[in-house]
Design a protein around this motif. Structure first.
Motif, mmCIF file in Angstrom:
data_model
loop_
_atom_site.group_PDB
_atom_site.id
_atom_site.type_symbol
_atom_site.label_atom_id
_atom_site.label_comp_id
_atom_site.label_asym_id
_atom_site.label_seq_id
_atom_site.Cartn_x
_atom_site.Cartn_y
_atom_site.Cartn_z
ATOM 1 N N ASN A 125 0.866 -1.186 0.000
ATOM 2 C CA ASN A 125 0.000 0.000 0.000
ATOM 3 C C ASN A 125 0.903 1.237 0.000
ATOM 4 O O ASN A 125 1.207 1.806 1.048
ATOM 5 C CB ASN A 125 -0.921 -0.021 1.218
ATOM 6 C CG ASN A 125 -1.985 1.051 1.153
ATOM 7 O OD1 ASN A 125 -2.148 1.720 0.123
ATOM 8 N ND2 ASN A 125 -2.708 1.226 2.245
ATOM 9 N N LEU A 126 1.339 1.618 -1.201
ATOM 10 C CA LEU A 126 2.382 2.628 -1.336
ATOM 11 C C LEU A 126 1.827 3.936 -1.893
ATOM 12 O O LEU A 126 0.977 3.932 -2.777
ATOM 13 C CB LEU A 126 3.492 2.114 -2.243
ATOM 14 C CG LEU A 126 4.142 0.787 -1.830
ATOM 15 C CD1 LEU A 126 5.107 0.313 -2.903
ATOM 16 C CD2 LEU A 126 4.851 0.935 -0.489
ATOM 17 N N ALA A 127 2.343 5.036 -1.386
ATOM 18 C CA ALA A 127 2.031 6.365 -1.908
ATOM 19 C C ALA A 127 3.320 6.928 -2.495
ATOM 20 O O ALA A 127 4.280 7.186 -1.757
ATOM 21 C CB ALA A 127 1.490 7.272 -0.811
ATOM 22 N N VAL A 128 3.368 7.073 -3.799
ATOM 23 C CA VAL A 128 4.581 7.544 -4.472
ATOM 24 C C VAL A 128 4.563 9.060 -4.542
ATOM 25 O O VAL A 128 3.570 9.652 -4.988
ATOM 26 C CB VAL A 128 4.686 6.950 -5.892
ATOM 27 C CG1 VAL A 128 5.942 7.444 -6.590
ATOM 28 C CG2 VAL A 128 4.664 5.424 -5.832
ATOM 29 N N MET A 129 5.646 9.684 -4.098
ATOM 30 C CA MET A 129 5.745 11.143 -4.135
ATOM 31 C C MET A 129 7.209 11.555 -4.163
ATOM 32 O O MET A 129 8.084 10.754 -3.818
ATOM 33 C CB MET A 129 5.042 11.760 -2.923
ATOM 34 C CG MET A 129 5.618 11.381 -1.575
ATOM 35 S SD MET A 129 4.623 12.044 -0.190
ATOM 36 C CE MET A 129 3.110 11.049 -0.350
ATOM 37 N N PRO A 130 7.522 12.802 -4.579
ATOM 38 C CA PRO A 130 8.905 13.278 -4.545
ATOM 39 C C PRO A 130 9.483 13.153 -3.140
ATOM 40 O O PRO A 130 8.779 13.363 -2.141
ATOM 41 C CB PRO A 130 8.795 14.735 -4.984
ATOM 42 C CG PRO A 130 7.569 14.781 -5.829
ATOM 43 C CD PRO A 130 6.615 13.804 -5.180
ATOM 44 N N PHE A 131 10.774 12.809 -3.059
ATOM 45 C CA PHE A 131 11.386 12.509 -1.766
ATOM 46 C C PHE A 131 11.266 13.660 -0.781
ATOM 47 O O PHE A 131 11.136 13.449 0.431
ATOM 48 C CB PHE A 131 12.860 12.120 -1.949
ATOM 49 C CG PHE A 131 13.815 13.280 -2.103
ATOM 50 C CD1 PHE A 131 14.424 13.862 -1.009
ATOM 51 C CD2 PHE A 131 14.103 13.790 -3.365
ATOM 52 C CE1 PHE A 131 15.299 14.927 -1.144
ATOM 53 C CE2 PHE A 131 14.979 14.843 -3.516
ATOM 54 C CZ PHE A 131 15.574 15.424 -2.409
ATOM 55 N N ASP A 132 11.286 14.917 -1.276
ATOM 56 C CA ASP A 132 11.280 16.060 -0.370
ATOM 57 C C ASP A 132 9.897 16.376 0.177
ATOM 58 O O ASP A 132 9.759 17.264 1.023
ATOM 59 C CB ASP A 132 11.878 17.291 -1.069
ATOM 60 C CG ASP A 132 11.177 17.634 -2.365
ATOM 61 O OD1 ASP A 132 10.919 16.708 -3.164
ATOM 62 O OD2 ASP A 132 10.881 18.812 -2.595
ATOM 63 N N LEU A 133 8.849 15.648 -0.255
ATOM 64 C CA LEU A 133 7.501 15.851 0.276
ATOM 65 C C LEU A 133 7.108 14.789 1.299
ATOM 66 O O LEU A 133 6.061 14.906 1.942
ATOM 67 C CB LEU A 133 6.481 15.848 -0.874
ATOM 68 C CG LEU A 133 6.663 16.895 -1.967
ATOM 69 C CD1 LEU A 133 5.532 16.799 -2.985
ATOM 70 C CD2 LEU A 133 6.727 18.303 -1.369
ATOM 71 N N ILE A 134 7.953 13.774 1.454
ATOM 72 C CA ILE A 134 7.561 12.641 2.297
ATOM 73 C C ILE A 134 7.476 13.024 3.765
ATOM 74 O O ILE A 134 6.537 12.625 4.478
ATOM 75 C CB ILE A 134 8.527 11.457 2.071
ATOM 76 C CG1 ILE A 134 8.317 10.882 0.668
ATOM 77 C CG2 ILE A 134 8.325 10.371 3.139
ATOM 78 C CD1 ILE A 134 9.242 9.739 0.306
ATOM 79 N N LEU A 135 8.448 13.784 4.267
ATOM 80 C CA LEU A 135 8.430 14.129 5.693
ATOM 81 C C LEU A 135 7.147 14.845 6.083
ATOM 82 O O LEU A 135 6.535 14.523 7.105
ATOM 83 C CB LEU A 135 9.651 14.988 6.044
ATOM 84 C CG LEU A 135 11.010 14.291 6.039
ATOM 85 C CD1 LEU A 135 12.102 15.269 6.462
ATOM 86 C CD2 LEU A 135 11.017 13.077 6.947
ATOM 87 N N ASP A 136 6.728 15.811 5.293
ATOM 88 C CA ASP A 136 5.499 16.542 5.617
ATOM 89 C C ASP A 136 4.282 15.635 5.506
ATOM 90 O O ASP A 136 3.343 15.745 6.309
ATOM 91 C CB ASP A 136 5.335 17.746 4.689
ATOM 92 C CG ASP A 136 6.240 18.903 5.070
ATOM 93 O OD1 ASP A 136 6.721 18.930 6.224
ATOM 94 O OD2 ASP A 136 6.476 19.785 4.219
ATOM 95 N N ALA A 137 4.273 14.727 4.533
ATOM 96 C CA ALA A 137 3.145 13.806 4.389
ATOM 97 C C ALA A 137 2.998 12.929 5.627
ATOM 98 O O ALA A 137 1.882 12.671 6.099
ATOM 99 C CB ALA A 137 3.325 12.942 3.140
#
Length: 277
Positions: A125-137
């Motif tokens: 169950n993966l959410a793919v996003m740019p690496f620099d947005l992961i912390l805030d997500a």
């Protein structure tokens, strides 16, 4: 007239440090010149999948799918110890508790995702996003956990997050080998001699950066996601090492073990071609 070769790498400090001299004509590639293209690692992976880059930084996971078209170079890559992706969350958890939970990843073809899948099963169950947005997500509760790379390794605690698993440390415990993160590829159709010259030029570009460490700084700052000087320095110290000069026997063994395990799980296809050009 010189041949123009496209050269893809990320805006992260380790890559801009390594490639500065080659991209700015401080070292030469005989009979050719490079035009750099700076993109996040998953974009580079996808561009390589379409065969659009002559030379490029790549996730080793992506290389597992591209060995028929690209050859690996021995210099310029990111491989080492204590530098792997981290799984982070808002509160202490175990990896078992994350099965079937939503996990943010910086791309399906990243080595970060490959290590997550090799660690165990149940992380689909993966959410793919740019690496620099992961912390805030993760911090905002939009995902249950995230696999972080690059500068995020140094800044996640400031977001109030905690480490669930260090996937690099897990790999080192399981194999005794350094962790292969990203390598440099050349299109096989460039030919053996040009591939060899490109490998040598990248090695000389890194040597130039070490000999003139202040010269690339403005270029690095212009592209870094995290501009704080101590973070940039920590990033280079962690990701630019002896394996960046040359993979050596140990680095090559780590890559082959990663591919052996991934092939065994059906995560990448087998390939009969030699790894290097």
């Amino acid at each position: 007239m010189s041949r123009i070769l496209s050269l893809g790498y990320s805006p992260c400090p380790n890559d801009t440090f390594i490639f500065y001299a080659l991209a700015h004509g401080r070292v030469n590639l005989p009979g050719a010149r490079v035009e750099e293209r700076l993109e996040d690692v998953e974009t580079l992976n996808q561009l390589a999948c379409r065969g659009l880059l002559d030379l490029t930084k790549i996730s080793y996971h992506a290389l597992g799918h591209l060995r028929d078209r690209y050859a690996l170079l021995r210099s310029g890559g990111a491989l080492g110890r204590g530098c792997g992706p981290l799984v982070v969350a808002r509160s202490p958890l175990t990896m078992a508790e994350l099965r079937d939970k939503t996990i943010a990843i910086p791309g399906r073809l990243t080595t970060a995702n490959l290590l997550l899948q090799l660690h165990d099963q149940g992380y689909q169950n993966l959410a793919v996003m740019p690496f620099d947005l992961i912390l805030d997500a993760v911090a905002q509760g939009r995902v249950d956990a995230g696999v972080i790379i690059h500068e995020s390794r140094f800044t996640y605690a400031a977001k109030g997050l905690v480490a669930v698993e260090d996937l690099g440390a897990w790999w080192e415990r399981a194999t005794g080998l350094p962790i292969p993160l990203g390598g440099i590829l050349a299109r096989r159709d460039l030919g053996a001699e040009l591939i060899r010259q490109a490998d040598d030029a990248i090695r000389r570009s890194l040597a130039y950066a070490f000999a003139h460490p202040q010269e690339p700084r403005a270029y690095m700052r212009a592209h870094a996601q995290e501009l704080a000087e101590p973070v940039m320095e920590s990033h280079i110290a962690l990701y630019v090492n002896e394996f960046s000069r040359d993979l050596g026997d140990e680095g090559e063994a780590a890559i082959r073990e990663l591919f052996r395990r991934a092939e065994g799980r059906g995560l990448i296809p087998p390939c009969p071609l030699p790894l290097f050009g």
